[in-house]
Scaffold this motif. Structure first.
Motif, mmCIF file in Angstrom:
data_model
loop_
_atom_site.group_PDB
_atom_site.id
_atom_site.type_symbol
_atom_site.label_atom_id
_atom_site.label_comp_id
_atom_site.label_asym_id
_atom_site.label_seq_id
_atom_site.Cartn_x
_atom_site.Cartn_y
_atom_site.Cartn_z
ATOM 1 N N ILE A 1 -14.053 -35.022 30.712
ATOM 2 C CA ILE A 1 -13.283 -34.841 31.949
ATOM 3 C C ILE A 1 -14.210 -34.560 33.127
ATOM 4 N N LEU A 2 -15.306 -33.834 32.888
ATOM 5 C CA LEU A 2 -16.275 -33.580 33.964
ATOM 6 C C LEU A 2 -16.960 -34.878 34.383
ATOM 7 N N LEU A 3 -17.256 -35.731 33.398
ATOM 8 C CA LEU A 3 -17.850 -37.038 33.714
ATOM 9 C C LEU A 3 -16.865 -37.887 34.509
ATOM 10 N N ALA A 4 -15.600 -37.885 34.082
ATOM 11 C CA ALA A 4 -14.575 -38.658 34.793
ATOM 12 C C ALA A 4 -14.418 -38.147 36.230
ATOM 13 N N HIS A 5 -14.518 -36.830 36.415
ATOM 14 C CA HIS A 5 -14.442 -36.234 37.752
ATOM 15 C C HIS A 5 -15.570 -36.773 38.634
ATOM 16 N N GLU A 6 -16.787 -36.819 38.090
ATOM 17 C CA GLU A 6 -17.922 -37.328 38.876
ATOM 18 C C GLU A 6 -17.789 -38.830 39.110
ATOM 19 N N PHE A 7 -17.274 -39.560 38.123
ATOM 20 C CA PHE A 7 -17.022 -40.986 38.324
ATOM 21 C C PHE A 7 -16.016 -41.188 39.464
ATOM 22 N N GLU B 1 -16.006 -47.109 29.031
ATOM 23 C CA GLU B 1 -14.544 -47.085 29.166
ATOM 24 C C GLU B 1 -14.134 -46.456 30.501
ATOM 25 N N ILE B 2 -14.732 -45.301 30.803
ATOM 26 C CA ILE B 2 -14.401 -44.602 32.053
ATOM 27 C C ILE B 2 -14.821 -45.437 33.253
ATOM 28 N N ASP B 3 -16.007 -46.036 33.169
ATOM 29 C CA ASP B 3 -16.511 -46.880 34.255
ATOM 30 C C ASP B 3 -15.569 -48.057 34.504
ATOM 31 N N THR B 4 -15.159 -48.728 33.419
ATOM 32 C CA THR B 4 -14.266 -49.884 33.543
ATOM 33 C C THR B 4 -12.934 -49.495 34.173
ATOM 34 N N GLU B 5 -12.393 -48.348 33.761
ATOM 35 C CA GLU B 5 -11.112 -47.905 34.310
ATOM 36 C C GLU B 5 -11.240 -47.548 35.783
ATOM 37 N N MET B 6 -12.333 -46.891 36.158
ATOM 38 C CA MET B 6 -12.535 -46.513 37.561
ATOM 39 C C MET B 6 -12.698 -47.728 38.463
ATOM 40 N N ARG B 7 -13.207 -48.814 37.920
ATOM 41 C CA ARG B 7 -13.398 -50.029 38.715
ATOM 42 C C ARG B 7 -12.075 -50.632 39.201
ATOM 43 N N LYS B 8 -10.964 -50.180 38.635
ATOM 44 C CA LYS B 8 -9.662 -50.700 39.047
ATOM 45 C C LYS B 8 -9.184 -50.086 40.364
ATOM 46 N N TYR B 9 -9.842 -48.995 40.783
ATOM 47 C CA TYR B 9 -9.405 -48.334 42.009
ATOM 48 C C TYR B 9 -9.829 -49.149 43.227
ATOM 49 N N GLN B 10 -8.933 -49.208 44.198
ATOM 50 C CA GLN B 10 -9.107 -50.109 45.330
ATOM 51 C C GLN B 10 -10.355 -49.802 46.153
ATOM 52 N N ASN C 1 -10.250 -34.759 40.963
ATOM 53 C CA ASN C 1 -9.547 -34.189 39.808
ATOM 54 C C ASN C 1 -8.385 -35.083 39.380
ATOM 55 N N ASN C 2 -7.623 -35.541 40.353
ATOM 56 C CA ASN C 2 -6.443 -36.347 40.058
ATOM 57 C C ASN C 2 -6.823 -37.687 39.424
ATOM 58 N N HIS C 3 -7.838 -38.364 39.998
ATOM 59 C CA HIS C 3 -8.302 -39.635 39.430
ATOM 60 C C HIS C 3 -8.835 -39.444 38.016
ATOM 61 N N ALA C 4 -9.582 -38.346 37.817
ATOM 62 C CA ALA C 4 -10.146 -38.081 36.493
ATOM 63 C C ALA C 4 -9.039 -37.898 35.456
ATOM 64 N N LEU C 5 -8.016 -37.116 35.815
ATOM 65 C CA LEU C 5 -6.891 -36.895 34.900
ATOM 66 C C LEU C 5 -6.113 -38.180 34.656
ATOM 67 N N GLU C 6 -5.996 -39.001 35.684
ATOM 68 C CA GLU C 6 -5.287 -40.273 35.543
ATOM 69 C C GLU C 6 -6.004 -41.194 34.562
ATOM 70 N N VAL C 7 -7.339 -41.235 34.671
ATOM 71 C CA VAL C 7 -8.127 -42.067 33.764
ATOM 72 C C VAL C 7 -8.030 -41.550 32.330
ATOM 73 N N VAL C 8 -8.133 -40.221 32.165
ATOM 74 C CA VAL C 8 -8.006 -39.625 30.824
ATOM 75 C C VAL C 8 -6.632 -39.929 30.231
ATOM 76 N N ASN C 9 -5.599 -39.840 31.053
ATOM 77 C CA ASN C 9 -4.243 -40.140 30.591
ATOM 78 C C ASN C 9 -4.123 -41.599 30.142
ATOM 79 N N THR C 10 -4.709 -42.505 30.910
ATOM 80 C CA THR C 10 -4.644 -43.930 30.590
ATOM 81 C C THR C 10 -5.401 -44.257 29.305
#
Length: 359
Positions: A152-158, A91-100, A221-230
């Protein structure tokens, strides 16, 4: 608000152009005062391109060597490495793939982020980000994807894997500006006080390189929080922001006790400042740039001195079309050297993949 963000993006783009295309922009400026300087433009563009290629490749190589060192240490300590997959990771990987920035680095379509569990590693997450290749995240033995803290730590590293090494290349461009722009000033016939000012500005620009590093962490941090929020909602984002703030505050306290805390302290303090805003307002950062206000002012001042130096240098010079031949030679030389370097880098990459067990 929309207008403000639009202006911010325009200024950020201008800053990026001035940092990466410094020689080309200076050449265009001199063309207004001496039209024959147009013959220098192809050479200036090729020089900027060569420096950027070197920055990208050197960062790629350094990251690979760091990854190889980590893998070797794991092997020496008898730590088993296990590639793990989980629905939350996907899920986190798929969401991060949307970033330009991820999309730009995925031209071949095979870029991915691989999560690896180190069975004797405790409490530490570590990412190795590659702009145009697969990135790696090492997680500890205790990693549990369903845990909010681990998530959230994983999302931060992603988030680091989206653009971290590209920002390292951008940081290297800062160093190039701090070296190249003063050189234009020093070789020109302008007052001594301007030359001294250029050296001082370049020195300050080089010393303030902690900001692009801090920017990496702030954006992660900001991207990680954005993904968690989404994915999980505003409440999860708020809890995650509080946890990140707690982690950064504890790290700051540890760094204060360390005599070498200077740079680390500044980076942690900047993260805390932005995270406190996220916690108090439960909102994401709307704008942040690797060029903050002070860096921009210093860079513009140094650029203005370099522009005046170039003007004084070529105002009475008659540049020949033979410079186009030099530009062609420079292009061939840089292209060949770049291809040789890329080949060496990919050989190293494949050897490391074999050690990890990736085909």
């Amino acid at each position: 608000m929309v207008l403000y963000l639009f202006i911010f993006r325009i200024l950020d783009l201008l800053n990026t152009i001035l940092v990466i295309c410094r020689c080309s922009v200076l050449c265009l400026i001199t063309c207004f005062f001496n039209y024959t300087a147009l013959y220098l433009l192809p050479l200036a563009i090729i020089v900027d391109w060569g420096i950027f290629q070197f920055s990208i490749q050197s960062v790629f190589k350094n990251q690979l060597l760091d990854l190889n060192k980590a893998v070797e240490e794991f092997k020496e300590q008898g730590i088993d490495l296990e590639i793990i997959e989980d629905d939350i990771i996907k899920e986190i990987d798929t969401e991060m793939r949307k970033y330009q920035l991820f999309q730009w680095g995925n031209r071949q379509g095979d870029k991915r982020t691989i999560v690896i569990r180190a069975n004797k590693l405790f409490g530490q997450f570590k990412s190795f980000a590659f702009y145009n290749a697969s990135s790696f995240i090492f997680v500890p033995k205790t990693f549990y994807p369903q845990s909010m803290k681990d998530r959230i730590l994983l999302a931060h590293e992603f988030a680091h894997c989206v653009s971290h090494d590209l920002m390292l290349a951008f940081k290297r461009q800062f160093y190039c500006s701090a070296i190249i722009l003063p050189l234009f000033v020093l070789v020109s016939d302008i007052p001594a006080w301007m030359k001294i000012s250029a050296i001082l500005l370049a020195s300050v620009l080089a010393l303030l390189q902690f900001w692009p590093i801090a920017y990496n962490e702030i954006i992660a941090n900001n991207h990680a929080l954005e993904v968690v929020n989404t994915l999980y909602g505003a409440k999860s984002m708020s809890e995650s922001a509080k946890y990140l703030l707690k982690v950064r505050t504890e790290t700051l306290r540890k760094n204060i006790k360390d005599k070498r805390y200077g740079l680390a302290y500044a980076i942690e303090e900047l993260q805390i400042e932005h995270l406190q805003r996220s916690v108090s307002e439960n909102a994401l950062i709307q704008q942040s740039s690797p060029m903050n206000v002070w860096l921009s002012i210093i860079h513009y001042s140094l650029f203005a001195l370099a522009g005046y130096a170039c003007y004084s240098f070529v105002k009475e010079m008659n540049v020949s079309w033979y410079m186009l031949i030099m530009a062609l030679i420079a292009f061939i030389l840089i292209y060949v050297l770049s291809k040789i370097n890329v080949t060496k880098i990919w050989i190293i990459k494949n050897l490391i993949y074999e050690k990890i067990g990736i085909q």
